[in-house]
Design a protein around this motif. Structure first.
Motif, short mmCIF file in Angstrom:
data_model
loop_
_atom_site.label_atom_id
_atom_site.label_comp_id
_atom_site.label_asym_id
_atom_site.label_seq_id
_atom_site.Cartn_x
_atom_site.Cartn_y
_atom_site.Cartn_z
N ARG A 93 1.28 -4.56 1.84
CA ARG A 93 0.00 -5.03 1.29
C ARG A 93 0.09 -5.18 -0.23
O ARG A 93 -0.47 -6.13 -0.81
N GLN A 94 0.77 -4.24 -0.89
CA GLN A 94 0.94 -4.37 -2.34
C GLN A 94 1.73 -5.63 -2.69
O GLN A 94 1.43 -6.32 -3.66
N ALA A 95 2.78 -5.91 -1.91
CA ALA A 95 3.58 -7.11 -2.16
C ALA A 95 2.73 -8.37 -1.95
O ALA A 95 2.84 -9.34 -2.71
N CYS A 96 1.88 -8.36 -0.93
CA CYS A 96 1.00 -9.51 -0.70
C CYS A 96 0.06 -9.70 -1.87
O CYS A 96 -0.18 -10.84 -2.32
N THR A 97 -0.48 -8.61 -2.37
CA THR A 97 -1.39 -8.70 -3.51
C THR A 97 -0.67 -9.25 -4.73
O THR A 97 -1.20 -10.08 -5.46
N LEU A 98 0.57 -8.77 -4.96
CA LEU A 98 1.33 -9.24 -6.10
C LEU A 98 1.64 -10.73 -6.00
O LEU A 98 1.69 -11.43 -7.01
N LEU A 99 1.81 -11.23 -4.78
CA LEU A 99 2.12 -12.64 -4.58
C LEU A 99 0.87 -13.51 -4.48
O LEU A 99 0.96 -14.68 -4.13
N GLY A 100 -0.29 -12.93 -4.75
CA GLY A 100 -1.50 -13.74 -4.82
C GLY A 100 -2.20 -13.97 -3.50
O GLY A 100 -3.09 -14.81 -3.43
N ILE A 101 -1.80 -13.26 -2.45
CA ILE A 101 -2.52 -13.37 -1.17
C ILE A 101 -3.70 -12.42 -1.25
O ILE A 101 -3.54 -11.20 -1.32
N LYS A 105 7.76 -10.88 -8.55
CA LYS A 105 7.27 -11.59 -7.37
C LYS A 105 8.43 -11.96 -6.44
O LYS A 105 8.29 -11.90 -5.21
N VAL A 106 9.56 -12.33 -7.05
CA VAL A 106 10.72 -12.66 -6.22
C VAL A 106 11.14 -11.44 -5.42
O VAL A 106 11.43 -11.52 -4.21
N LEU A 107 11.16 -10.29 -6.07
CA LEU A 107 11.53 -9.07 -5.35
C LEU A 107 10.45 -8.65 -4.37
O LEU A 107 10.74 -8.05 -3.33
N ALA A 108 9.19 -8.97 -4.71
CA ALA A 108 8.10 -8.58 -3.81
C ALA A 108 8.10 -9.40 -2.53
O ALA A 108 7.49 -8.99 -1.54
N SER A 109 8.77 -10.55 -2.53
CA SER A 109 8.83 -11.32 -1.30
C SER A 109 9.69 -10.65 -0.24
O SER A 109 9.53 -10.91 0.96
N ASN A 110 10.59 -9.73 -0.66
CA ASN A 110 11.46 -9.07 0.30
C ASN A 110 10.70 -8.20 1.29
O ASN A 110 10.91 -8.31 2.50
N PRO A 111 9.82 -7.29 0.85
CA PRO A 111 9.11 -6.47 1.85
C PRO A 111 8.23 -7.29 2.79
O PRO A 111 8.08 -6.93 3.96
N ILE A 112 7.66 -8.39 2.28
CA ILE A 112 6.83 -9.23 3.18
C ILE A 112 7.70 -9.87 4.25
O ILE A 112 7.39 -9.80 5.45
N MET A 113 8.80 -10.49 3.83
CA MET A 113 9.66 -11.17 4.79
C MET A 113 10.32 -10.19 5.74
O MET A 113 10.56 -10.50 6.92
N GLU A 114 10.61 -8.99 5.27
CA GLU A 114 11.19 -8.00 6.17
C GLU A 114 10.19 -7.53 7.20
O GLU A 114 10.54 -7.26 8.36
N VAL A 127 4.10 -17.78 0.14
CA VAL A 127 5.06 -17.11 -0.73
C VAL A 127 5.71 -18.12 -1.66
O VAL A 127 5.88 -17.88 -2.86
N ASN A 128 6.05 -19.29 -1.13
CA ASN A 128 6.65 -20.34 -1.96
C ASN A 128 5.67 -20.83 -3.02
O ASN A 128 6.06 -21.15 -4.15
N LYS A 129 4.39 -20.92 -2.65
CA LYS A 129 3.40 -21.33 -3.64
C LYS A 129 3.30 -20.30 -4.77
O LYS A 129 3.18 -20.65 -5.95
N ALA A 130 3.35 -19.02 -4.37
CA ALA A 130 3.26 -17.96 -5.39
C ALA A 130 4.48 -17.95 -6.29
O ALA A 130 4.40 -17.60 -7.47
N LEU A 131 5.63 -18.34 -5.72
CA LEU A 131 6.87 -18.33 -6.49
C LEU A 131 7.17 -19.67 -7.14
O LEU A 131 8.21 -19.82 -7.78
#
Length: 1914
Positions: free
Chosen positions: A373-381, A259-268, A483-487
């Motif tokens: 979209r995959q990163a969002c799904t992984l982070l619980g959005i 999840k920490v790594l998945a936050s990178n594509p969202i923030m980018e 993202v912070n809630k997911a992490l």
């Protein structure tokens, strides 16, 4: 500082000191350092010359300034240059104090005069020696200044392709603008656990240092990544987070690290955009805190963001883009779920087309959208929230397309039914009319009333853009919150590592509010950085206890005060924002009035009244005041926000603005300053003015300042680590270095400030051992003391007289800047002088050798020339004398020849005339006879010719027909090539052909004999006719003589002459006719020969055709064999791959199983309610029970409540089904491979049976061997029975139930004691007999091994097929028969010798039997005798036996004294052995006596309390009789019986509580496995399936528990791997399958299982063995890992070969003087330990080979990986060290007989890398040699080693870039892996070859130490 110049004769003697020698002649001046003898008064100083040995001027070292000393001729310096910043130049003349100009020569050859500054007289900076160029740490440079730093970075970046460099505590990272293979998981594993200075600079090294310090110091860490846009900050921060995620793992199954790594594509996607400088530029700052628990595993993360660039949403400059997410949406517009968004191309929307560059090369926006979209799904959005986000983003795009029409100058309107606005309202769920109204109007509130005012078109556009920015900023904050809630961590956070990715110092042509905030943040960070660097320097000095003074460094606190202090720039800006009519101009005037001419850091531009200049730490920056107020206020119309809040259809939209009324505190989660101010409500009566005014104070600048203060507090509370990213050029060219841009960033990012602080103190630091190793060459032998520290002090005091230039610490020597270069120059001069002397000596020796060789050659030439002249003269004299002799004999020869000719002619005429008549008569008779013979032969020849032609025609027809049939047969053969029958038929046909050829040969021999008989008869007839003709000739001669005597008349003679003439003419005519007939005959013969030749050629062609057909058949066979071999190899590779995947799945399965057990244990601890009757863990069912195919009601009944209680087990069957499928697939592949192997074996056996006949061995031998083995087993069983009886006697002595018997004085006690002694003696005797019998049996088995005396059939067939014709076949057949006879004779002789040996062995066995019987009888007799008589009897018996034996051997070897002598020698050896055994027995006796004393003591203690109950009469009246313990003979079946309730006890004692060390040493290897199998055998014998299943399941679970509990102990894992394999082999050996019963004895075959097929359990045990093997590999890897790098690379196995280079602040871990460092001997000792443990545990030899191969692979891979990541290790001397270390490992393999294990091949990449370090690397031939040599290295590895190659001494040369390019060109066609490092975690697939045991089960004894008294032998 002055210099003393001595010219002429010195007045006094100068002491012997290490002077500095200066050449002061008019031509040149050179410097060297050497030791000078004392100069006596009156002695001339040598005159000056160009040689280094001629001296004319000397200076004392203490009188020369070191820096001035370095400015001499040929010294290299740096001079400023407008284009290249700094240029290198060389001094053409020495610098003297007072010189104003330096004579320099640039590198391009241009000469110039460099003028010094007349005020400062500052000399240009010196250039570092070439040996220091390319250092990993800039602080390792001797001269620390800007040009040295810049040049070092350039060399590393351009030449070595290294993007990372240390600068003290800072990591400098240069953006390569190219993807590099240095961030894989293998690189992460290589850096994990390493010290920061040990490896080459890398972002992973910084991350590892932070992680290690967090765990070691219990302190939070921060990694500060800074740099300008495009420098690679985001990528560096991303890789740092990836490192933490990979190394630490997560503490839960939620995959937090993913999840920490998945936050990178969202923030980018929402925060990055393309700029002119960077395609993926972060337009916001972020600080990510990665949280860890107490075990330092990731549990969560939290992100803070700073200063999002909102203006980019509505405006982009040329060649730039908006945020990535907009273009991703447009690229995915065609997706069905996006149809409602009504999107189109990016060029359609105003907000995405302004930059004119909607596409980034190499980036697929649609693919990036999928990743987002995959990163969002992984982070619980959820999907609904994702679609809501996309609706808002699409609405912003449509809002940007809204246009306005002007009514007048102060009002505007939206066109009717404006489509973009309609779409926006539909997406947002708001009313169209309301939104259209408030886009063109605004509401004004006064103290008394509120009114609505229209706005102009320009203001409406600005309001629209402000609304879009505001929506995007709130959406950005909302996503960050989620993202912070997911992490968010679910457990308590123990520590954290923060990664700060923040913008670097920025200066553009136009700088505004954003640049002001960015530079303000950098000022704060630079201040913190300076303080940290100074603090580290201070701590280092205090730690080493050296005096230090305050170092002056730049303090930027005044600049920070200018910005943030009271009445500072931000204060004045906030105050101006509160003013009703505040403007940028008025604010600028306030700034001028407040700070101009009052603060030195504040300036006003000359030509502008709307700008100001601030002197930052990096540079001056001019800021334009326009827009400051607006950006600080961040104004948006509140009515538009209310319209959006009123949306009822879109729930997400109001969520974005639900916190508008709340005040964001400075310590909030996202204090980024992007949330605008809350506006006052419309009705002032309901408003709260106090709160409103308070909210108005929270401007963007105020919020940014608060968040920055919070950030600084966080950073100050952590240990910071710095990464400075550098942008090498502005054009994004890969590996292109722009010096101007680089030096600008170096100045801005604080790297040069670090250098300045380091240079102000003592930047160069050496340990005492490193200094001694490097500069040992400058010391004399008398200077070297035992104390290294004192030695270094003494030498330094001589070399550097100024003590301020260095300081001595506790462990290090500290040097000022330049001192290391000074020492390096002295060292180089000393080495150069030594080299010159060596060269002088060698050249003189070579020239002398050449002169001697030339002189010898000249003498030899003279000798040969003179000899040649003398020989020529002697030859002339001989020729003259020979000519005279030749003339004499020639003349005599001519006269004699003339006379001889005349005489011969006369005699010839007489002979002709006299023989003419006789010949005529003879010829007449001869013609008649020969005509008859010729007629006979001609007629016969004609008949044979006709027959031959007919026969050839028939044969030709047959050949044609046979050729046609052969072609057909060939087609069949091609089809039947793989058939085994084909070979059989072929061999049978060849055998028939050989028999036919033999018969033909016999017929030809008969025909030849008949011809010989005919020829002999013809010879007889010919001899008779010859005799008859001879008699006729004699008669004619007599008649002729009579005629001559009778007639003397001339007439008759004349008539006779005439008659003779006529006859002569007739003879001539006949001769002509005969010649014509002969010509005709010759012609016919030639014709016949030509026909025969034609026929022969035809036969040759047919033969060639047959040969060609045979060759084709052979080629087809060979090709099919090759294909078969290739297919077999491919199948083996596929099998290995399948096996590896299967074993990896097993590893994963075991990991999940352990995880499941841990979770269950945690759950049980949380519940803390024990479940009654539930003794087994669930891992039993998950790991074993689910794998069995048989059904069990009890198991299902027990498993049912578990399934109900553990819902998490539902996923287990899926894994198990996959697991069983893979098992089935592997078994099928193994069966297929086995079938192919069996087919090959069958073919070979059939081929062997076809032609080779093996003689059968007599069956009697096998029976006798079986008898001998049974006898040996019987002796062993008797031996063990005696041992058991001895144990029973010892137990009997300790029993206290009958004290009257066990009393020390009792006769029974003495009898027992005597029996104990005799039994112990008998036990030792039996041991010796068993050993002797075993050795004899082994020798007999080796003697009767069948010898392969028959010729291989396949080789014979190939030889037969290669025969050319029938003759060769016949000869080969005859030779074969002779060979067979010879071999048969040899076989018969060997058979006889074997039979003789057999008879002798039988006799020996019989004698041994008799001896054994006698020994048993003697033992029985001795037991009945008293002790004294017993000893005498045994001695007498031994003497008698030895006497008989000696007499027997004397009689046996009476005829052969040599054999008798050998017998005597063997007897002596045996006596020596007996003496040794006697000593051992004495030790045993002493030990038993001690035990008996202990027993007697115990009995004595018991006697005191029990003697009172015994009357004296009882003792006297007790009958005394000897106690005789009979020996019970029992035939055991090799089974062990136990009760069902004792099963857990069995598992506990035999598995759970068993100590491997004691078992391995004292008992037979594999004893637990044998015991378990014997228990299984008994359960099988009882036909109890429940007992079998329960025992096997408990065994497997017990082994797993032991390995889980003590899985990190190598001995435990090795012990249970060995026993598991032995258990598996036992299940196979006694399974009853024929394939496993080949090596069994008949007795062992009787022990096979009879009722159950345990094949499935064998598979389970095999899987368990694989898991244990993998665990064993992990254990030995953990043990070896710390040793490998230190022992193989760092430790100097060959002392003095490698030199130590100067190191910087990031010092590598030195192994020179560290006593705790591992060496190569440590590795070899560990390998010996591993090997001995495995051998003690009885591990299979093949399995040991696989373990050793895996160990050597780990050693090679880890060593090579570290070599590829360490520049300091890539040198020639290190290559020699590595090759020596590898040779030691190979020697270890040879000692252990493991060279065929494949372990040496795993070291081949390391060997080739070491060779690559040592080979020549200059020419194209060298490149070709390297390419052919390094076939085990990949191209990336070869290039990496060449790039890292670093000379340790100046005499070594660097590898040129052109040579590396040549290597790359030559290797570009090589297809190998692009991976740089080897996979050190790779585990080879393991196999367990079947290894049957020769140990008989019935002979196994269970020691009492195991505590298994509850089981009994059956």
């Amino acid at each position: 500082m002055t210099s003393v110049v001595l010219l002429g004769k010195p007045e006094r003697e100068i002491p012997k000191l290490p002077y500095e020698i200066v050449y002061t002649n008019t031509r040149d001046m050179e410097i060297c350092s050497m030791e000078i003898e004392p100069i006596l008064p009156g002695k001339e100083i040598p005159a000056a010359s160009e040689s280094a040995e001629n001296l004319c001027c000397w200076r004392y070292g203490m009188e020369i300034d070191v820096l001035e000393y370095m400015y001499v001729k040929y010294a290299r310096v740096w001079i400023p240059d407008p284009e290249e910043v700094w240029k290198s130049a060389e001094l053409l003349k020495d610098y003297k104090p007072g010189d104003k100009v330096l004579q320099l020569r640039l590198e391009e050859g241009k000469d110039l005069e460099y003028s010094l500054d007349p005020k400062t007289k500052e000399l240009p900076p010196l250039r570092n020696p070439d040996i220091l160029v390319g250092e990993n740490d800039l602080t390792a440079l001797s001269y620390l200044h800007e040009p040295a730093v810049l040049h070092n970075l350039k060399v590393r970046f351009i030449d070595s392709k290294l993007i990372y460099t240390y600068c003290g505590i800072v990591l400098v990272a240069i953006n390569p603008y190219e993807q590099l293979p240095i961030y894989g998981e293998d690189i992460i594993n290589a850096y994990s656990g390493q010290n920061m200075g040990d490896m080459d600079p890398h972002i992973f090294a910084v991350a590892e240092e932070a992680y290690k310090q967090m765990a070691r110091d219990e302190r939070n860490q921060s990694i500060i990544v800074s740099g300008e846009s495009g420098a690679g900050k985001t990528v560096s921060a991303k890789y740092a987070m990836r490192y933490f995620a990979t190394v630490s793992g997560s503490a839960s199954e939620a995959n937090v690290e993913e999840k920490v790594l998945a936050s990178n594509p969202i923030m980018e996607s929402i925060g990055n955009a393309k700029t002119t400088r960077n395609d993926n530029s972060s337009r916001f700052g972020k600080y990510i805190e990665i949280g860890f628990d107490k075990r330092y595993r990731i549990i969560g993360a939290n992100m803070r963001t700073y200063l999002l660039e909102k203006s980019r949403v509505v405006f982009q400059a040329e060649e730039e883009r908006n945020y990535h997410i907009f273009y991703q949406l447009c690229a995915s517009a065609a997706l069905p779920e996006f149809k409602t968004l009504r999107l189109g191309s990016a060029n359609y929307f105003h907000y995405t087309k302004q930059g004119g560059s909607p596409v980034i090369d190499g980036v697929d926006d649609a693919k990036e959208m999928v990743n987002t979209r995959q990163a969002c799904t992984l982070l619980g959005i959820s999907d609904s929230y994702q679609m809501g986000i996309f609706r808002i983003l699409a609405g912003i795009l449509h809002l940007g397309n809204v246009e306005f029409a002007s009514r007048d100058s102060d009002s505007c309107t939206v066109p009717t039914k404006h489509e973009p606005l309609i779409i926006f309202c539909d997406l947002m769920g708001v009313e169209y009319e309301e939104m259209a109204h408030w886009l063109c109007h605004r509401k004004l509130a006064t103290a008394t009333e509120t009114y609505i005012k229209p706005i102009s078109k320009l203001h409406a556009i600005n309001a629209r853009d402000a609304l879009a920015k505001h929506i995007y900023a709130n959406l950005f904050n909302w996503i960050v919150d989620h993202v912070n809630k997911a992490l968010h961590a679910t457990v308590k956070q123990h520590s954290f590592i923060g990664v700060l990715d923040i913008y670097g110092f920025e200066t553009f042509e136009i700088n505004s509010f954003e640049q002001f905030c960015i530079n303000y943040a950098n000022e704060k960070l630079q201040q913190q950085f300076n303080m940290h660097v100074f603090k580290l320097e201070q701590e280092e000095y205090m730690k080493e206890q050296i005096p230090w003074t305050l170092i002056d460094f730049y303090d930027n606190q005044p600049c920070i005060n200018l910005i943030e202090a009271k009445m500072g720039i931000l204060d004045l800006l906030d105050e101006e924002c509160k003013m009703p009519k505040g403007s940028d101009d008025s604010w600028a005037q306030k700034l001028y009035n407040t700070h101009l001419n009052k603060c030195a850091l504040f300036e006003k531009p000359r030509l502008s009244n709307k700008a100001f200049i601030i002197k930052h730490f990096a540079d001056k920056v001019e800021y334009q005041c326009e827009g400051f107020l607006e950006k600080n206020k961040d104004t948006v119309y509140e009515e538009q926000i209310k319209v959006l809040k009123s949306s009822k259809k879109f729930k997400l939209l109001p969520e974005l603005f639900q916190d508008e009324e709340k005040v964001l505190s400075p310590t909030s989660a996202t204090p980024s300053g992007r949330v605008p101010l809350s506006r006052m409500p419309i009705k002032p009566a309901k408003a709260r003015p106090g709160q409103a005014s308070k909210e108005h104070k929270k401007t963007v600048g105020h919020q940014f300042r608060n968040s920055l203060h919070l950030l600084m507090e966080t950073l100050n509370a952590t240990t910071p680590h710095y990464v400075r990213c550098i942008k090498p050029n502005d054009f994004k060219f890969p590996f292109t270095f722009d010096e101007k841009r680089a030096v600008q960033q170096l100045r801005a990012c604080g790297v040069l400030e670090t250098i300045r602080i380091s240079a102000a103190g003592f930047p160069s630091r050496w340990t005492y051992q490193e200094f001694f190793s490097r500069y040992r060459v400058l010391m004399k032998q008398r200077d070297v003391l035992g104390d290294r520290k004192q030695t270094c002090k003494n030498v330094l005091e001589k070399l550097i007289q100024d003590k301020d230039k260095y300081q001595f610490g506790k462990t290090k020597i500290f040097f000022r800047a330049g001192q290391v270069a000074y020492l390096e120059k002295i060292r180089a001069d000393k080495l150069r002088a030594a080299c010159i002397r060596i060269q002088k000596t060698i050249r003189g020796w070579l020239m002398r050798k050449k002169y001697v060789r030339m002189r010898k050659a000249a003498i030899t030439i003279q000798r040969h020339v003179r000899g040649y002249q003398a020989r020529c003269y002697a030859k002339f004299l001989r020729r003259t004398r020979a000519a005279i002799t030749i003339q004499k004999f020639q003349r005599m020869y001519v006269v004699r020849k003339r006379y001889q000719c005349m005489r011969d002619a006369t005699i010839a005429l007489q002979a002709l005339l006299r023989g003419y008549m006789v010949r005529n008569k003879y010829q007449m008779m001869l013609r008649e006879h020969k005509s008859v013979v010729i007629q006979k032969h001609v007629r016969g020849w004609l008949a044979r010719r006709r027959y031959g032609r007919t026969l050839r025609a028939i044969v030709y027809l047959q050949c044609c027909y046979r050729r046609m049939m052969a072609k057909r047969e060939l087609k069949k053969l091609k089809i039947e090539a793989r058939s085994v029958e084909r070979y059989k038929k072929l061999h049978i046909g060849l055998e028939n052909k050989i028999m036919q050829l033999q018969r033909k040969i016999d017929e030809q021999n008969k025909e030849y004999k008949s011809l010989l008989e005919k020829m002999s008869s013809l010879e007889i007839t010919y001899s008779t006719e010859t005799e008859k003709l001879r008699s006729d000739v004699e008669r004619l001669r007599m008649s002729e003589e009579e005629a001559k005597n009778a007639t003397n008349r001339v007439i008759s003679l004349q008539e006779e002459i005439a008659k003779l003439r006529r006859e002569l003419h007739q003879t001539q005519s006949e001769k002509k006719s005969i010649e014509e007939w002969a010509d005709k005959y010759k012609h016919e013969t030639e014709q016949l020969v030509s026909e025969l030749k034609e026929q022969n050629s035809l036969l040759e062609r047919e033969k060639e055709e047959h040969r060609r057909i045979h060759d084709q058949a052979r080629e087809i066979t060979e090709s099919m064999e090759k294909k078969l071999v290739e297919e077999t190899k491919q199948l083996e590779l596929d099998l290995n791959d399948e096996r590896l995947r299967y074993q990896n799945l097993l590893n994963e399965f075991s990991r999940l199983e352990e995880r499941y057990d841990d979770l269950k244990d945690e759950m049980n601890l949380m519940v803390s309610i024990p479940k009654p009757g539930h003794k087994r863990t669930d891992s039993t069912h998950s790991s074993n029970e689910s794998e069995y195919t048989f059904s069990s009601e009890i198991t299902e009944a027990e498993d049912l409540p578990l399934r109900m209680e553990e819902p998490s087990e539902k996923k287990a069957p899926l894994d198990m089904s996959l697991f069983l499928k893979l098992q089935k697939r592997v078994s099928e592949l193994e069966q297929e491979k086995q079938s192919l192997q069996d087919e090959l074996d069958r073919k070979e056996e059939q081929a062997l049976r076809a032609k080779a006949k093996e003689e059968e061995r007599p069956p009697i031998r096998g029976a006798e061997l079986e008898y001998e083995s049974l006898k040996r087993q019987e002796l062993e069983s008797e031996n063990k029975k005696l041992k058991n009886e001895l144990n029973e006697l010892q137990k009997a002595l300790t029993e206290t139930r009958a004290p009257e018997v066990t009393a020390p004085g009792a006769p029974a006690y003495r009898v027992l004691l005597d029996q104990l002694t005799s039994v112990s003696e008998e036990l030792e005797v039996r041991k010796e007999e068993v050993l002797i019998l075993r050795s004899q049996l082994v020798s007999q088995k080796e003697a009767i091994q069948p010898k392969n005396t028959m010729t291989d059939a396949t080789i014979l067939l190939e030889d037969v097929q290669k025969m050319k014709d029938k003759g060769e076949i016949a000869q080969a057949y005859i030779g074969l028969k002779e060979t067979n006879r010879l071999l048969e004779s040899q076989l018969q002789s060997q058979k006889k010798s074997h039979e003789n040996e057999l008879e002798s062995l039988r006799g020996e066995i019989q004698s041994l039997k008799e001896e054994n019987n006698r020994q048993q009888q003697l033992l029985a007799q001795n037991l009945q005798l008293p002790p004294e008589a017993r000893i005498e009897a045994s001695l007498q018996h031994e003497i008698t036996r030895l006497t008989n034996e000696n007499l027997f051997f004397e009689e046996l070897y009476a005829d052969d004294p040599k054999k008798y002598q050998l017998y005597r020698i063997s007897l002596y050896k045996r006596m020596i052995d007996l003496m040794e055994q006697l000593e051992k027995q004495d030790k045993t006796v002493r030990k038993l006596k001690k035990q008996l004393k202990v027993f007697a003591k115990k009995i004595g203690e018991l006697e005191v309390g029990q003697m009172e109950n015994i009357s004296p009469g009882q003792i006297i009246d007790e009958p005394i009789r000897p106690v005789n313990i009979p020996r019970k003979e029992k035939d055991f079946q090799g089974m062990l019986e136990y009760k069902k309730e004792d099963e857990q006890k069995l598992v506990k004692n035999l598995i759970l509580e068993l100590k491997p060390r004691g078992v391995a040493v004292n008992l037979i290897p594999g004893l637990p496995a044998y015991i378990l199998f014997m228990c299984v055998r008994h359960a099988d014998y009882l036909n109890d399936d429940q007992k079998v299943r329960s025992l096997l399941t408990s065994t497997i679970n017990g082994i797993k528990k032991v390995l889980k509990k003590r899985g990190d102990d190598f001995e435990t894992v090795s012990f249970w791997l060995s026993n598991t394999c032995r258990f598996l082999h036992c299940l196979k050996q006694y399974s009853g399958e024929e394939g496993f019963m080949k090596h069994n004895t008949p007795r062992q075959n009787e022990h096979c299982l009879t009722n159950f097929d345990l094949a499935e359990y064998r598979q389970v045990l095999s899987d368990l063995a694989i898991q244990i093997y993998q665990q064993l590999v992990r254990v030995l890897e953990n043990i070896l890992q710390p040793m490998i790098v230190s022992g193989m690379l760092e430790h100097e196995t060959i002392q003095g070969v490698s030199g130590v280079k100067p190191t910087g602040l990031r010092k590598r871990t030195s192994s020179i003087a560290d006593e705790g460092t591992y060496t190569l001997d440590s590795i070899i000792r560990q390998l010996n330990s591993f090997h001995s443990v495995m051998c003690q545990h009885g591990m299979d030899p093949e399995l040991i080979k696989q373990v050793v191969k895996q160990m050597f692979y780990i050693i090679g891979a880890v060593t090579l990986n570290n070599l590829l990541l360490r520049k300091d290790m890539c040198s020639w001397s290190k290559g020699m060290q590595i090759r020596y270390n590898v040779s030691q490992l190979e020697e270890w393999l040879r000692d252990k007989n493991l060279m065929n294990s494949g372990a040496k091949e795993t070291l081949e990449p390391l060997i080739q890398a070491a060779q690559l370090l040592q080979v020549k690397k200059k020419t194209d031939e060298d490149a070709e040699a390297i390419c052919s040599m390094c076939n085990a290295l990949t191209t990336a590895q070869i290039v990496k080693v060449l790039n890292l190659y670093t000379p340790v001494n100046e005499f070594e040369e660097r590898v040129l870039v052109s040579f590396i390019r040549t290597i790359q060109v030559r290797l570009r066609d090589r297809k190998d892996s692009p991976q740089l490092l080897m996979d050190a975690k790779h585990i080879f697939p393991v196999t367990f070859p079947f290894n049957p045991s020769s140990l008989a089960l019935e002979t196994i004894q269970i020691p009492a130490s195991l505590g298994l008294g509850f089981i009994s032998r059956v």
